[in-house]
Design an enzyme around this catalytic site. Structure first.
Site, mmCIF file in Angstrom:
data_model
loop_
_atom_site.group_PDB
_atom_site.id
_atom_site.type_symbol
_atom_site.label_atom_id
_atom_site.label_comp_id
_atom_site.label_asym_id
_atom_site.label_seq_id
_atom_site.Cartn_x
_atom_site.Cartn_y
_atom_site.Cartn_z
ATOM 1 N N HIS A 1 0.831 -1.206 0.000
ATOM 2 C CA HIS A 1 0.000 0.000 0.000
ATOM 3 C C HIS A 1 0.868 1.260 0.000
ATOM 4 O O HIS A 1 2.102 1.178 -0.089
ATOM 5 C CB HIS A 1 -0.899 0.012 1.243
ATOM 6 C CG HIS A 1 -2.039 -0.954 1.161
ATOM 7 N ND1 HIS A 1 -3.350 -0.555 1.072
ATOM 8 C CD2 HIS A 1 -2.047 -2.310 1.139
ATOM 9 C CE1 HIS A 1 -4.130 -1.622 1.013
ATOM 10 N NE2 HIS A 1 -3.373 -2.702 1.053
ATOM 11 N N GLU B 1 3.253 -0.335 3.921
ATOM 12 C CA GLU B 1 2.974 1.035 3.472
ATOM 13 C C GLU B 1 4.300 1.579 2.971
ATOM 14 O O GLU B 1 5.264 1.649 3.726
ATOM 15 C CB GLU B 1 2.458 1.874 4.646
ATOM 16 C CG GLU B 1 1.222 1.302 5.339
ATOM 17 C CD GLU B 1 -0.045 1.446 4.515
ATOM 18 O OE1 GLU B 1 -0.023 2.183 3.501
ATOM 19 O OE2 GLU B 1 -1.053 0.820 4.879
HETATM 20 ZN ZN ZN Z 1 -4.058 1.365 1.177
#
Ligand code: ZN
EC number: 3.4.17.3
Length: 462
Positions: A216, A308
């Site tokens: 992400h 992330e």
């Molecule tokens: Zn996301």
């Protein structure tokens, strides 16, 4: 300069700069790139689709293996998923770079990559949300900078809030007894999820995945389960609290392997947030329900973390090379992490493979099962463990195992049929064919409660 030297230098230069192109790939370009890699490495790759998006785009996976399309017993399956949020695009590009890199280095005879590809089956899904991506990319072209444009799928649904919620069951079972793994899907689950989610669920049920990461953007941190806190919402507020799994120390280590191999994730200060070691428990950051990583852990044998990877969800094209160089080692090291703990075959006395046998580790209230070929994989940190294999109508077998830091330890089980008239093992309610009632093991909640604090997350979710 002689012609020969000049040609040599040109070849060298070509080799250094030519192979990878750092640009954003729209859907057609992505598909072309996957097939290009397959054509360059036809003997160790395969392209397959796990289904279609709402708008009919294929969800393509590129597989790397010395026997593509075949599960070899004792070779673990591992996966990467990118671009689940259509506007978080770095993972998509990194996975394309990784695909080209694995292919090229395999062809170049890079021993580390050859070993990885020959000993692991790697599945790469660069985009789980191709419809959302096209919306985000079009907005980018027109310079419309909506922070959430393209996040959801074409039905406007956030795919990382779309998996069946199994956390509620596990929290109940931890307290009251019941299966601690392979929690069953709700009967009408297909009607409750989006086409992309359904495709991924069917995918992760059809392979015995052991390890996974979901890529992400919007922060820089390695996030590990659980994502959903025990008391997810209280009076309309999201309740943020550390929500460890029974494999908490292992998950922390997996997250740290990524963060420390990454260029700067481990430093902790990124995008205005601070995460010690560049890692966080999902729920202690912000609690979310129906996410993919919790589902992997609770419904399958797969241990998944969420990476992330960039403050900017849609980084400029010029950033891509730098991002690749700071993620490359981490992406490789994380794949290598699947080779730790114990693995082995579960068989009966006649050497028939036993699928769905349950492997329990004393002190860790989360079992795994053997796959269709009778092989099992149990990720574990170095240490000494008491491990038990059980299967219906067989006597359990228990061994003591010392796991080192290097290769996984091979631990095979050969189970003897229970002598009749032994009563068959009782199965718990909702346990399914894989379930098994375990002695009640309730983890103390007092410590967890202490850490709880009510806070409403201000940030836009990553
Ligand atoms: Zn996301």
């Amino acid at each position: 300069m002689s012609d020969l030297v000049s040609i040599f230098l040109q070849l060298l230069l070509f080799k250094l700069v030519a192979p990878v192109t750092f640009r954003h790939h729209r859907y057609d370009d992505l598909v072309r790139t996957l097939y290009k890699v397959h054509n360059e490495c036809p003997h160790v790759t395969r392209v397959y689709s796990i289904g279609r998006s709402v708008k009919g785009r294929h969800l393509y996976v590129l597989e790397f293996s010395d026997y593509p399309g075949i599960h070899e017993p004792l070779e673990p399956e591992v996966k990467y998923v990118g671009n689940m949020h259509g506007n978080e695009v770095l993972g998509r590009e990194l996975l394309l770079q990784l695909s080209e890199f694995l292919c090229e280095e395999f062809r170049n005879g890079n021993q580390r990559i050859v070993r990885l590809v020959e000993g692991t089956r790697i599945h790469i899904l660069p985009s789980m949300n191709p419809d959302g991506y096209e919306v985000a990319a079009a907005a980018q072209d027109r310079d419309i900078s909506g922070y959430l444009v393209g996040r959801n799928n074409a039905n406007g649904v956030d795919l990382n809030r779309n998996f069946p919620d199994l956390n509620t069951y596990i929290y109940y079972n931890e307290k009251n007894g019941g299966p601690n793994h392979h929690l069953p899907l709700p009967d009408n689950w297909k009607n409750q999820v989006e086409p992309e989610t359904q495709a991924v669920i069917q995918w992760i049920r059809s392979f015995n995945f052991v390890l996974s990461a979901n890529l992400h953007g919007g922060a820089v941190v390695a996030n590990y389960p659980y994502d959903k806190s025990l008391e997810h919402r209280v009076r309309g507020f999201r309740r943020t609290a550390n929500a460890p799994t029974p494999d908490d120390t292992l998950f922390q280590k997996l997250a740290k392997v990524y963060s420390y191999a990454h260029g700067w994730m481990h430093q902790g200060w990124n995008c205005g947030d601070y995460f010690p070691d560049g890692i966080t428990n999902g729920a202690s950051w912000y609690s979310l329900s129906k996410g993919m990583q919790d589902f992997n852990y609770l419904h399958t044998n797969c241990f998944e973390i969420t990476l992330e990877l960039s403050c900017d969800k849609f980084p400029r094209q010029e950033e891509l090379q730098r991002e690749w160089l700071s993620n490359r080692e981490a992406l490789i090291q994380f794949l290598e992490e699947v080779h730790q703990g114990i693995k082995g075959m579960v068989r009966d006395e006649n050497y028939n493979n036993l699928a769905d046998a349950v492997i329990s580790v004393s002190g860790i209230n989360h079992d795994v099962t053997s796959g269709d070929h009778g092989d099992y994989f149990r990720l574990l940190l170095p240490g000494t463990y008491t491990v038990t294999a059980t299967a219906p109508t067989f006597d359990p077998e228990t061994v003591s195992v010392t796991v080192g830091p290097g290769e996984p330890k091979l631990v095979n089980f050969q189970l003897k049929r229970s002598t009749p008239p032994a009563a068959p093992k009782r199965r718990g309610p909702n346990s399914g064919h894989r379930g098994r009632v375990l002695p009640k093991k309730v983890q103390p909640r007092a410590a967890r409660k202490k850490e709880m604090m009510v806070k409403q997350s201000q940030r836009v979710p990553a």
